[in-house]
Design a protein around this motif. Structure first.
Motif, PDB file in Angstrom:
ATOM      1  N   SER A  50      -3.046  20.061   5.135  1.00  0.00           N
ATOM      2  CA  SER A  50      -2.326  18.891   4.619  1.00  0.00           C
ATOM      3  C   SER A  50      -2.591  17.660   5.477  1.00  0.00           C
ATOM      4  O   SER A  50      -2.739  16.539   4.964  1.00  0.00           O
ATOM      5  N   MET A  51      -2.652  17.850   6.800  1.00  0.00           N
ATOM      6  CA  MET A  51      -2.922  16.725   7.690  1.00  0.00           C
ATOM      7  C   MET A  51      -4.329  16.166   7.450  1.00  0.00           C
ATOM      8  O   MET A  51      -4.545  14.953   7.490  1.00  0.00           O
ATOM      9  N   GLU A  56      -1.428  25.634   6.046  1.00  0.00           N
ATOM     10  CA  GLU A  56      -1.050  24.564   5.121  1.00  0.00           C
ATOM     11  C   GLU A  56      -0.777  23.262   5.865  1.00  0.00           C
ATOM     12  O   GLU A  56      -1.081  22.181   5.379  1.00  0.00           O
ATOM     13  N   ARG A  57      -0.227  23.375   7.063  1.00  0.00           N
ATOM     14  CA  ARG A  57       0.033  22.173   7.868  1.00  0.00           C
ATOM     15  C   ARG A  57      -1.275  21.479   8.250  1.00  0.00           C
ATOM     16  O   ARG A  57      -1.431  20.261   8.082  1.00  0.00           O
ATOM     17  N   GLU A  98       0.478  16.766   0.997  1.00  0.00           N
ATOM     18  CA  GLU A  98       0.875  18.166   1.080  1.00  0.00           C
ATOM     19  C   GLU A  98      -0.038  19.027   0.208  1.00  0.00           C
ATOM     20  O   GLU A  98      -0.244  18.752  -0.979  1.00  0.00           O
ATOM     21  N   THR A 135       6.085  20.791  18.768  1.00  0.00           N
ATOM     22  CA  THR A 135       4.874  21.121  18.000  1.00  0.00           C
ATOM     23  C   THR A 135       4.130  19.878  17.511  1.00  0.00           C
ATOM     24  O   THR A 135       3.042  19.987  16.951  1.00  0.00           O
ATOM     25  N   ARG A 139      10.307  19.877  16.354  1.00  0.00           N
ATOM     26  CA  ARG A 139       9.307  18.957  15.797  1.00  0.00           C
ATOM     27  C   ARG A 139       8.594  18.197  16.912  1.00  0.00           C
ATOM     28  O   ARG A 139       7.389  17.952  16.836  1.00  0.00           O
ATOM     29  N   VAL A 191       4.707  17.870  15.089  1.00  0.00           N
ATOM     30  CA  VAL A 191       4.514  17.874  13.636  1.00  0.00           C
ATOM     31  C   VAL A 191       5.500  16.891  13.023  1.00  0.00           C
ATOM     32  O   VAL A 191       6.709  17.049  13.181  1.00  0.00           O
ATOM     33  N   GLN A 241       2.054  28.918   6.907  1.00  0.00           N
ATOM     34  CA  GLN A 241       2.625  27.606   7.229  1.00  0.00           C
ATOM     35  C   GLN A 241       1.688  26.804   8.133  1.00  0.00           C
ATOM     36  O   GLN A 241       1.506  25.598   7.939  1.00  0.00           O
ATOM     37  N   GLU A 242       1.071  27.464   9.107  1.00  0.00           N
ATOM     38  CA  GLU A 242       0.173  26.768  10.022  1.00  0.00           C
ATOM     39  C   GLU A 242      -1.074  26.251   9.302  1.00  0.00           C
ATOM     40  O   GLU A 242      -1.501  25.108   9.512  1.00  0.00           O
ATOM     41  N   PHE A 244       5.475  15.500   9.485  1.00  0.00           N
ATOM     42  CA  PHE A 244       4.823  15.338   8.174  1.00  0.00           C
ATOM     43  C   PHE A 244       5.877  15.391   7.076  1.00  0.00           C
ATOM     44  O   PHE A 244       6.697  16.292   7.060  1.00  0.00           O
ATOM     45  N   GLN A 245       5.875  14.405   6.233  1.00  0.00           N
ATOM     46  CA  GLN A 245       6.831  14.374   5.129  1.00  0.00           C
ATOM     47  C   GLN A 245       6.072  14.234   3.816  1.00  0.00           C
ATOM     48  O   GLN A 245       5.129  13.450   3.698  1.00  0.00           O
TER      49      GLN A 245
END
Length: 534
Positions: free
Chosen positions: A490-491, A486-487, A496, A389, A386, A391, A483-484, A393-394
């Motif tokens: 989402s940011m 969506e990350r 999310e 990268t 974490r 990242v 996953q990338e 995010f929760q």
């Protein structure tokens, strides 16, 4: 007498002395014998494969007073003058430092004059791809129709940078990488001539490190000679180039197989303390793991002694073929990741821990204590990843519940495109630029002609205007790519989000996507587009 480097001292003087390029030397010799020598040659290939050597031999051969079977005699007046560098009719030019229009214009003016001594005036232009556009244009006409007494020999490592107009005017010869076996034989010949003893293992390692370049191999050999030793062995070569000793490599691989994390990390630290490069260490680990797999499959390996083979056999008994393949795959991925990272040590140690952890995970004979240690270790690895990268995010449990609900509804009910208001999301160009900056060019390229629109409050649809081909779909649906995306989405959205790939086949969707594109043309993405004028 001034010292001469080995690659210059042992530069071949005839075509028959060249190593690994028989497909080229045979053709050129036949042309010389038949009297059908071309006016322009392009010699292309990697470094140290014999381009400049071929150019020098060809320049002498066409001017030799007593050619023998397409070879220069190296004994006549012309050959001796060429070898000593006093023959003005053979001009060698480095295009890397003489790449201007004026340099080429000087050649264009000189070609009209007859040679002073030789039959032909030969111009050898090395690294020709470094010439400027103006210089190429100045060379075109002369290269196409030079005087009968002029020959051009161009050499380059990057032919793709040459204009098509230059390529079409030359006879092109592609030099291939020299095989490890040919390099080893040549190294043995050089050592015999220099009265130096070299072991087969040492010559094998040097040939592998040279990566098909004879000049690199001779340069490594020369570094070994500077130690003052008359015998070159495997340990000497490894010490000079920074390759860890096989003992360390064997210990690390064995510790990984045995899931001994402490021993793995401590051995890696010992290698680093000796000043060895992590890239070389990783290369050796991949190679050694591959050799264990080969031994486990065929029971045959050639470059190891009996003691080393016993160690390899012992390790192979503790691990399966599938596990070895998995190790090679993980190590290869690590090699790619380390190329772009400034924290190579962190990445390397994390990968070693993951390797050991995956071994524990695949074996079900470990004690409860080991399993508890693994869980703690996994937690530490996750935290490190974490941080690397960046990242953090929760998602709230409420949002996750909404996401699951939306997913269930979406599976049951198809999207009604007639009710969908397609509008390019403002942050989509920024996401594509982010992917480009992170060197994820496959993702960025596939998303170039797409439109991102909001399907619902939990889902962003990506409309592929040129159609969602099977290849693009397989690429985009890879877990790491999903996953990338969506990350990043989402940011930007602050919560999310999920993504959905939309194929531009429905007529309503196609029309709406076209309208959205007119409002947000590709130039707004900040991605340079080359326009080619016919």
């Amino acid at each position: 007498m001034a010292y001469t480097a080995l690659y210059r001292k042992f530069r071949p003087l005839k075509f028959e002395d060249m190593v690994g390029q028989e497909h080229i030397t045979k053709t050129i010799r036949n042309q010389i014998i038949a009297g059908r020598v071309g006016h322009a040659y392009l010699l292309n290939g990697g470094r140290g494969t014999g381009k400049t050597t071929t150019a020098k031999i060809l320049a002498r051969a066409v001017n030799c007073l007593n050619p023998q079977d397409g070879e220069p005699c190296n004994e006549c007046e012309i050959c001796k003058a060429a070898l000593s560098g006093s023959l003005t009719d053979i001009v060698e030019m480095d295009a890397a430092s003489n790449n201007s229009v004026d340099d080429i214009r000087a050649i264009r003016d000189e070609v009209n004059f007859l040679p002073t001594l030789a039959k032909y005036r030969v111009y050898i232009i090395d690294e020709v791809h470094m010439l400027s556009t103006g210089a190429f244009n100045a060379l075109l006409k002369t290269l196409e129709e030079p005087p009968s007494h002029v020959k051009f020999i161009l050499a380059t490592t990057e032919p793709q940078k040459l204009p098509a107009t230059i390529l079409s005017r030359c006879q092109r010869f592609d030099f291939k990488k020299i095989s490890n076996n040919d390099i080893s034989k040549r190294l043995q010949y050089v050592c015999d001539e220099s009265e130096i003893e070299i072991t087969k293992e040492a010559s094998s390692i040097i040939s592998i490190l040279a990566e098909g370049a004879m000049r690199d191999a001779l340069s490594i050999l020369e570094r070994c000679l500077q130690e003052g030793s008359k015998k070159i062995d495997e340990d000497l070569v490894k010490d000079l180039v920074g390759i860890p000793k096989l003992t360390f490599i064997s210990q690390i691989v064995e510790a990984i197989v045995e899931s001994n994390i402490e021993k793995t990390i401590s051995t890696v630290e010992a290698v680093v303390q000796e000043g060895k490069d992590l890239t070389n260490l990783l290369w050796e680990l991949i190679k050694y793991t591959k050799d264990i797999l080969v031994w486990k499959t065929t029971n045959k390996l050639e470059i190891y002694n009996q003691e080393e083979l016993k160690q390899i056999a012992a390790i192979s008994e503790k691990v399966s073929k599938e596990r070895l393949l998995q190790m090679i795959y993980i190590l290869s991925e690590l090699e790619n990741d380390m190329k772009w990272s400034s924290q190579k040590t962190v990445l390397f140690e994390v990968a070693m821990i993951k390797l050991c952890g995956s071994v524990i995970e695949t074996t079900k004979t470990e004690s409860t204590t080991s399993v508890e240690g693994l869980e703690e270790l996994k937690s530490r690895v996750t935290q490190l990843e974490r941080k690397i990268t960046q990242v953090n995010f929760q998602a709230s449990s409420t949002e996750k519940a909404k996401t699951n609900t939306a997913a269930k509804v979406e599976k049951k009910e198809p999207i009604d495109f007639s009710k969908l208001n397609i509008k390019q999301l403002e942050f989509w160009p920024k996401i594509i630029n982010t992917l480009r900056e992170e060197r994820k060019m496959v993702l960025a390229t596939n998303l170039m002609s797409t439109i991102a629109t909001l399907i619902n409050d939990m889902t962003v649809g990506i409309v592929f205007q040129n159609g969602l081909t099977p290849f693009i779909k397989a690429t985009m649906e890879r877990p790491e790519n999903v996953q990338e995306l969506e990350r990043l989405v989402s940011m930007e959205c602050g919560k999310e989000m999920r993504i959905k790939l939309l194929d531009n086949q429905d007529e309503i969707l196609k029309q709406k996507a076209k309208e959205a594109e007119e409002q947000n043309p590709i130039k707004d993405l900040g991605i340079p587009v080359n326009e080619i004028e016919e």
